[in-house]
Design a protein around this motif. Structure first.
Motif, mmCIF file in Angstrom:
data_model
loop_
_atom_site.group_PDB
_atom_site.id
_atom_site.type_symbol
_atom_site.label_atom_id
_atom_site.label_comp_id
_atom_site.label_asym_id
_atom_site.label_seq_id
_atom_site.Cartn_x
_atom_site.Cartn_y
_atom_site.Cartn_z
ATOM 1 N N GLN A 83 22.342 -25.122 28.156
ATOM 2 C CA GLN A 83 23.294 -24.006 28.172
ATOM 3 C C GLN A 83 22.546 -22.692 28.308
ATOM 4 O O GLN A 83 21.436 -22.548 27.802
ATOM 5 C CB GLN A 83 24.060 -23.940 26.843
ATOM 6 N N TYR B 45 20.111 -29.248 24.554
ATOM 7 C CA TYR B 45 20.621 -30.223 23.591
ATOM 8 C C TYR B 45 20.080 -31.577 23.990
ATOM 9 O O TYR B 45 20.175 -31.961 25.150
ATOM 10 C CB TYR B 45 22.149 -30.242 23.614
ATOM 11 N N GLY C 198 19.294 -33.004 18.607
ATOM 12 C CA GLY C 198 18.707 -31.702 18.288
ATOM 13 C C GLY C 198 19.083 -30.675 19.316
ATOM 14 O O GLY C 198 19.658 -30.987 20.370
ATOM 15 N N SER D 38 23.527 -22.166 14.750
ATOM 16 C CA SER D 38 24.287 -20.959 14.454
ATOM 17 C C SER D 38 24.263 -20.735 12.949
ATOM 18 O O SER D 38 24.349 -21.676 12.169
ATOM 19 C CB SER D 38 25.721 -21.085 14.969
ATOM 20 N N PRO E 13 25.285 -20.127 9.322
ATOM 21 C CA PRO E 13 26.533 -20.404 8.577
ATOM 22 C C PRO E 13 27.189 -19.117 8.077
ATOM 23 O O PRO E 13 28.408 -19.034 7.978
ATOM 24 C CB PRO E 13 26.085 -21.267 7.403
ATOM 25 N N VAL F 251 29.155 -17.732 10.896
ATOM 26 C CA VAL F 251 30.360 -18.553 11.101
ATOM 27 C C VAL F 251 31.423 -18.161 10.083
ATOM 28 O O VAL F 251 32.603 -17.970 10.408
ATOM 29 C CB VAL F 251 30.021 -20.053 10.982
ATOM 30 N N LYS G 11 32.825 -14.774 10.942
ATOM 31 C CA LYS G 11 33.704 -14.876 12.107
ATOM 32 C C LYS G 11 35.083 -15.386 11.686
ATOM 33 O O LYS G 11 36.111 -14.889 12.155
ATOM 34 C CB LYS G 11 33.070 -15.833 13.112
ATOM 35 N N ASN G 12 35.101 -16.354 10.756
ATOM 36 C CA ASN G 12 36.382 -16.866 10.272
ATOM 37 C C ASN G 12 37.122 -15.831 9.445
ATOM 38 O O ASN G 12 38.346 -15.731 9.500
ATOM 39 C CB ASN G 12 36.180 -18.146 9.461
ATOM 40 N N ARG H 236 38.688 -13.409 12.032
ATOM 41 C CA ARG H 236 39.848 -13.750 12.840
ATOM 42 C C ARG H 236 40.989 -14.401 12.078
ATOM 43 O O ARG H 236 42.074 -14.546 12.601
ATOM 44 C CB ARG H 236 39.448 -14.617 14.027
ATOM 45 N N MET I 73 46.623 -14.525 23.159
ATOM 46 C CA MET I 73 46.181 -15.680 23.917
ATOM 47 C C MET I 73 46.170 -16.921 23.025
ATOM 48 O O MET I 73 46.622 -17.998 23.424
ATOM 49 C CB MET I 73 44.779 -15.389 24.445
ATOM 50 N N THR I 74 45.654 -16.755 21.792
ATOM 51 C CA THR I 74 45.582 -17.871 20.850
ATOM 52 C C THR I 74 46.973 -18.439 20.596
ATOM 53 O O THR I 74 47.158 -19.647 20.506
ATOM 54 C CB THR I 74 44.979 -17.396 19.519
ATOM 55 N N TYR J 47 44.877 -18.967 30.402
ATOM 56 C CA TYR J 47 44.004 -18.480 31.459
ATOM 57 C C TYR J 47 43.263 -19.608 32.181
ATOM 58 O O TYR J 47 42.809 -19.446 33.285
ATOM 59 C CB TYR J 47 42.967 -17.524 30.873
ATOM 60 N N SER J 48 43.115 -20.774 31.478
ATOM 61 C CA SER J 48 42.171 -21.774 31.972
ATOM 62 C C SER J 48 42.460 -22.176 33.407
ATOM 63 O O SER J 48 43.589 -22.507 33.748
ATOM 64 C CB SER J 48 42.234 -23.038 31.123
ATOM 65 N N GLU K 81 26.105 -23.836 32.177
ATOM 66 C CA GLU K 81 25.974 -25.106 31.467
ATOM 67 C C GLU K 81 25.730 -26.236 32.450
ATOM 68 O O GLU K 81 26.298 -26.263 33.536
ATOM 69 C CB GLU K 81 27.267 -25.381 30.694
ATOM 70 N N TYR L 295 40.186 -12.950 31.346
ATOM 71 C CA TYR L 295 39.993 -13.337 29.953
ATOM 72 C C TYR L 295 38.524 -13.197 29.562
ATOM 73 O O TYR L 295 38.193 -12.643 28.520
ATOM 74 C CB TYR L 295 40.444 -14.776 29.710
#
Lengths: 156, 740
Positions: free
Chosen positions: B66, B76, B84, B101, B103, B106, B109-110, B113, B190-191, B198-199, B233, B277
Motif C-alpha cells: 500500500q 503486508y 506482519g 496504527s 491505539p 484510533v 478518531k472514534n 466521529r 455520506m455515512t 460515491y463508490s 494498492e 469524495y
C-alpha cells in the motif's frame, strides 16, 4: 392398502435421504484483542485449488468496505446474491461470532476448504486469516488464525 | 436576533463542538507524523513493478503493498504462521520499521466521529458539525456587521478583552472552521447515506486468465507503466493459484493484472462522485496535505477558546440585563421612553430616567425602539435613548426603527428628545442617534429638547441632561445614574508629588498600594502579587469619594506589574472627587475599582508611537513610556503652563530619555514668553511628523476635549499633503483618544 404402503415408504425414504443430504453446521470464530475497531469477516468455501465456491457468512454492514475482504471479494465478485441473508454486524475485538447454517453433505470430506478473510479499519487486511479443510476429522478442533482471529472451530 | 441565535446555538452545542475540535486538532497531527516517517524524496521515477521487485527477496510472503497519501509504503506479508506489516524505504526496499496504527489515535478518531458511542454518537457528531457551521456563519456575519462591511474586515477590533479575544481569534479561524465543519458534515451525510453513494463500480473479475507460469513481478508490463506517485494498492494472488491475478489500485481507478502475461485484464476508472469524495476527505483529514491538516488543526483549537470566552460574554451580558419596574401600558402612559441598546448599558440609563419620572408621578412606558407605535393616545412627551453599534449602525433593539419610521404616514404628535450614547474616540460618535434625530426632523416630528450626547456613559453628563429635562417638565428631575461596577478594593496612598500651585493648576501624582497584610498569602507571595487588581497603563480607575455612589474615573499612569496604582489628578475648585483626592495624606485610603479601557494602548510592532497630551493627560502616556521595555520609538508632545511649576514627571521623563524608553520629548508651555500650546508644536514639526506617519506611526492622545479637537485639526493639516486625514487614521486604529 398396498398403494398407501408404497407411498409411505417413498415418503419415509425421501425424508431420510434429505436428512442424510444436509446438516446444521456451527461456525465459531473468537477474535483476539487486536486493538482496533470492529472487524469485518467473510467465511466461505473454496475447492482444493482455492477457487471460490460458496459464501457462508459476512460480518459487517458497510458494502464499501467489502473489497477489503479481498479473497472473498474476488471470488464472490461481491454479488449481493452470493451473501443475501448471510450477513450480520461486524465483530468487536475479543468477542466470539457464532453462526449456524444448513449445509449439504456434499461439501464435507470432499476436499473443500473453509476460509476466513478479516479486515479492520486502518489496520491490515488478512486474506486467509484461517484456511482449514472441511472434514469430519476437523470437527471441534480449534484452529489458530494468523491475523485477528484467535481460534476458529466448526462442528456438525 | 442574530446574536440571540448565535448565543443559543453556542450554548446548546458547546460541549459537543469542543470535544469535536480538540480531538480533531490532535488528529490533524497524524498526516505530519506519518509523513515524517515516510521516505519520499527521489521516489517519483520508481514504477510499481520496480518497487515490488525490490521486495522479492526480503519479503517472499508479500500479500499486499500500500502507499498512503503521506507517501509511506507499507508491505503486508506472511511469514510462516505469522502475519506482519512493515514500513518500507521505496528506494532500496529496506525495512524502516514495523507498521501499526497507534491505539491512542484510533481511540481519538472514534471520539472524534462518534464520541465513542457508536452509531447514535455518529448522529450527534454530524449534528454538532452542523451547529459548528451555523455558529461560524452567524459569527462571521456579526463580525462583518460590527466592522462595518466586507471591505473593513481587517480593521482592528475594539472592545473589552474577552470580546476582542473572541472576535480576533474567530476572524483568524473562520475559513478553517468553515472548511472543517462543512467537509465533516458532508462525510457524516455520506455515512448515513443522505447523499448518494460515491463508490464507483468495481472492475469485473477477468473472464479469461492466461494461466501460464507466473512471471517475475518486476517484469509485468502493466505495473511498469504506473509510477509510484499514482500508486495506491497492489494485492498479490495466492502463491499456488495459476488462475490468480494481481489487483491494482491507483489514484485514477482499479483493475487486474495477469500474473503470467503482465497485461491489464480489466480496468475501471473512478467516476466523478468518488473523486469528489476523495477530495473532500483529503480536505477534512489533511491526509496527503499535511500543511492543510495543521492549519485546520490550529483553527480547530480556536473553538475551545471561543466557547470559553463566548460563554463569559453571554453571561456578563445576561448579568447586565435590566428590568424595568412600574412599566405602564403604551396607551395609558403620558411619557414614552424608547431605547436603542446593543449591550444593555443604555437600558440602565433608561431605567434611571424611568424610575425618576415614576417617582414624580408620571405614567411611564419604556420599550425598545423597534416597538415604535403609531399611536400613543395619552402621551405628552417622548424620549429616545440610543447607542450606536459598530461603524455607525443601529444597535440590536433599534435595527428596525428607521424603516418603521419611514413607513409611517402620520407620526404621533408628541414632542421628542433624542439622547445619544457613545464614545468620542470612535469616528462615528453617536452616528445612529444623529440619524434618528435627522429622520425625526424630516418627518416633522416636534422636538422636546435639542439633541444631546453622553460620552462614555458619564453619569455627570446624564445628570446635566436631566436638568434640561426638568426645565421642560417644570418639575425637579434628579437623575442619579449609578452604573453597575465591580466590587471595589481599598487602596492606601503611599506617595504623592505636587505640582502647579504657582500657576493655579494644583496637580498631584498619587501612588497607591494595597494595604499591608492583604496580599501576604502564600499563593500571592509565590506569584509575587502586589495585591492590586490587574490593570495596564491606559485603563481607568473608578474612585468612589466618601458619601457618593457615583464613581469618578481617572486614567492610570501605571500597570499592576509596576506594583503601584498611579494617577495624576488636577484639583478642580468645585470637584468633589479631585478635592477629596488632593486632601489625602500618606496612609489614607480610598475605595477603587478598575474599568478596562483596552482600546487605548500602544500598538505592538516596531512602528513609531506619537503620544500627545496636555496637563494631567500625561498620566497614561507616562505609563506607556515607563513600560516601553522593548525601546520602540516614542515621541511625546505635552503641554503645560510653566516649566518651573507644573512640568509633570519632569525627572522621570528625562531619565526615560537617557535610557531610551523615550525617543524624543517635546514639552510646550503656555505661560512663558512666546508661550505656545501643544497643537502649535505639532504644526511646527509637520515635516518630521509626516516622516513618522509614513513609517506607520500610531497617535495616542490624552487630555481635555478642547485640546483633543485642536490637536485633531492640527494633525489633519499635517497629514493633508499625504492625502489622508485623522478619520482615516482612526478607522485604521492608528489614532486613539482618551478625552474628558
Amino acid at each position: 392398502m398396498k398403494r398407501l404402503a408404497i407411498t409411505l415408504c417413498l415418503m419415509a425414504a425421501a425424508l431420510l435421504s434429505s436428512q442424510s443430504y444436509a446438516r446444521d453446521v456451527t461456525l465459531t470464530t473468537e477474535l483476539k484483542n487486536y486493538g482496533g475497531d470492529g472487524a469485518y469477516l467473510a467465511i466461505y468455501l473454496t475447492n482444493a485449488q482455492g477457487q471460490y465456491q460458496k459464501t457462508l457468512w459476512v460480518a459487517g454492514k458497510k458494502l464499501k468496505y467489502y473489497k477489503h475482504l479481498s479473497g472473498w471479494a474476488r471470488g464472490s465478485g461481491q454479488r449481493k446474491s452470493e451473501y443475501d441473508g448471510l450477513s450480520g454486524a461486524s465483530v468487536t475485538e475479543g468477542k466470539t461470532l457464532t453462526v449456524t447454517l444448513d449445509l449439504p453433505d456434499t461439501y464435507i470430506d470432499a476436499g473443500f476448504q473453509l476460509h476466513v478473510d478479516t479486515a479492520v479499519e486502518d489496520m491490515r487486511d488478512n486474506r486467509n486469516d484461517v484456511v482449514v479443510p472441511f472434514t469430519s476429522e476437523g470437527v471441534d478442533k480449534p484452529n489458530n488464525g494468523r491475523g485477528y482471529i484467535k481460534t476458529f472451530t466448526y462442528s456438525f | 436576533m442574530l446574536r440571540q441565535f448565535h448565543s443559543l446555538s453556542g450554548l446548546i452545542a458547546t460541549l459537543f463542538v469542543v470535544l469535536l475540535t480538540i480531538s480533531g486538532a490532535v488528529l490533524s497531527l497524524d498526516p505530519l507524523l506519518e509523513r515524517s516517517q515516510a521516505k519520499i524524496a527521489g521516489t517519483s521515477s520508481i514504477s510499481v513493478a520496480e518497487l515490488a521487485g525490490k521486495l522479492i527477496t526480503r519479503y517472499p510472503g508479500t500479500e499486499q503493498i500500500q502507499r498512503h497519501p503521506s507517501g509511506s509504503i507499507i508491505v503486508y506479508f506472511t511469514d510462516g504462521d505469522q502475519t506482519g506489516a512493515d514500513l518500507i524505504n521505496p528506494l532500496t526496499g529496506a525495512t524502516i520499521g514495523a507498521y501499526s496504527s497507534s491505539p491512542i489515535m484510533v481511540w481519538i478518531k472514534n471520539l472524534h466521529r462518534s464520541y465513542l458511542l457508536g452509531t447514535p454518537g455518529r448522529v450527534v457528531a454530524g449534528v454538532a458539525a452542523f451547529f459548528m457551521l451555523l455558529l461560524t456563519f452567524s459569527g462571521a456575519v456579526m463580525l462583518i456587521n460590527r466592522l462595518g462591511g466586507w471591505r473593513h474586515i481587517f480593521r482592528p477590533i475594539q472592545g473589552p478583552f474577552k470580546q476582542r479575544l473572541h472576535t480576533e481569534v474567530g476572524r483568524v479561524a473562520v475559513l478553517g472552521l468553515i472548511l472543517s465543519a462543512s467537509t465533516g458534515l458532508y462525510m457524516s451525510a455520506m455515512t448515513f447515506e443522505l447523499i448518494p453513494d460515491y463508490s464507483s463500480a468495481e472492475p469485473g473479475f477477468p473472464t479469461h486468465v492466461d494461466g501460464g507460469v507466473p512471471a517475475s513481478i518486476d517484469t509485468l508490463s502493466a505495473l511498469k507503466v504506473i509510477p509510484i506517485t499514482e500508486f495506491r494498492e497492489l494485492v498479490y494472488p495466492y502463491p499456488d493459484d495459476p488462475m490468480g491475478v494481481y489487483s491494482i489500485t491507483t489514484d485514477q481507478g482499479s483493475g487486474f493484472v495477469d500474473q503470467a502475461t503482465g497485461q491489464l485484464l480489466s480496468y475501471q476508472a473512478y467516476g466523478n462522485p468518488q473523486k469528489l469524495y476523495e477530495f473532500i476527505y483529503m480536505l477534512h483529514t489533511g491526509e496527503g496535505l499535511w500543511w492543510l491538516g495543521l492549519l485546520l488543526g490550529l483553527s480547530a483549537l480556536a473553538v475551545p477558546l471561543m466557547a470559553w470566552t463566548g460563554i463569559q460574554i453571554w453571561w456578563s451580558r445576561k448579568q447586565s440585563a435590566t428590568t424595568i419596574n412600574h412599566n405602564s401600558a403604551a396607551r395609558l402612559a403620558d411619557t414614552i421612553i424608547l431605547v436603542g441598546s446593543e449591550s444593555n448599558s443604555t437600558w440602565g440609563f433608561a431605567k434611571t430616567l424611568h424610575d425618576a419620572l415614576h417617582r414624580l408621578g408620571f405614567q411611564v412606558h419604556t420599550a425598545p425602539m423597534n416597538q415604535l407605535g403609531h399611536h400613543y393616545p395619552q402621551a405628552k412627551r417622548m424620549f429616545m435613548l440610543t447607542a450606536t453599534y459598530g461603524d455607525g449602525d443601529a444597535p440590536a433593539s433599534a435595527n428596525h426603527f428607521l424603516t418603521r419610521l419611514a413607513k409611517m404616514t402620520k407620526t404621533p404628535d408628541v414632542p421628542v428628545a433624542v439622547l445619544g450614547f457613545g464614545d468620542r474616540q470612535f469616528p462615528e460618535f453617536c452616528q445612529f442617534a444623529k440619524e434618528v434625530e435627522a429622520a425625526l426632523i424630516t418627518k416633522g416630528w416636534p422636538q422636546l429638547l435639542p439633541f444631546e450626547t453622553i460620552h462614555r456613559q458619564s453619569p455627570q453628563e446624564f445628570s446635566r441632561w436631566g436638568q434640561a429635562v426638568s426645565s421642560v417638565l417644570d418639575k425637579e428631575l434628579t437623575l442619579v445614574h449609578i452604573p453597575a461596577h465591580p466590587a471595589s478594593t481599598t487602596l492606601t496612598l503611599v506617595e504623592r508629588v505636587d505640582y502647579g500651585t504657582a500657576v493655579q493648576a494644583p496637580t498631584a501624582v498619587l501612588r497607591f498600594k494595597s494595604p499591608e497584610g492583604s496580599h501576604k498569602g502564600l499563593l500571592n507571595r509565590l506569584l509575587r502579587r502586589s495585591g492590586l487588581p490587574h490593570f495596564d497603563a491606559g485603563d481607568l480607575v473608578g474612585i468612589l469619594p466618601p458619601g457618593s455612589s457615583v464613581p469618578r474615573f481617572y486614567s492610570l499612569a501605571s500597570a499592576s506589574k509596576n506594583g503601584v496604582l498611579e494617577i495624576c489628578v488636577r484639583h478642580h475648585p468645585d470637584g468633589v472627587c479631585s478635592g477629596f483626592l488632593h486632601g489625602l495624606a500618606i496612609g489614607d485610603t480610598v475605595e477603587a475599582f478598575i474599568k478596562l479601557n483596552p482600546s487605548f494602548r500602544p500598538a505592538s510592532g516596531k512602528a513609531p508611537i506619537i503620544l500627545i497630551g496636555a496637563g494631567t493627560g500625561i498620566g497614561p502616556l507616562v505609563g506607556f513610556i515607563r513600560n516601553n521595555k522593548a525601546h520602540h520609538p516614542i515621541h511625546l508632545y505635552w503641554g503645560g503652563r510653566s516649566p518651573q511649576s507644573d512640568f509633570l514627571y519632569e525627572t522621570e521623563l528625562k531619565r526615560y530619555l537617557e535610557d531610551q524608553r523615550l525617543t524624543k520629548l517635546n514639552p510646550v508651555f503656555s505661560r512663558i514668553s512666546q508661550g505656545a500650546y501643544v497643537q502649535n508644536k505639532i504644526t511646527e514639526d509637520d515635516v518630521e511628523l509626516r516622516q513618522l506617519i509614513g513609517e506607520g506611526a500610531q497617535f495616542l492622545i490624552c487630555g481635555g476635549r478642547n485640546m483633543a479637537s485642536s490637536v485633531a485639526v492640527a494633525v489633519d493639516k499635517v497629514i493633508a499633503p499625504l492625502g489622508g486625514d485623522v478619520a482615516t487614521l482612526k478607522a485604521q486604529g492608528r489614532y486613539r483618544e482618551d478625552v474628558y
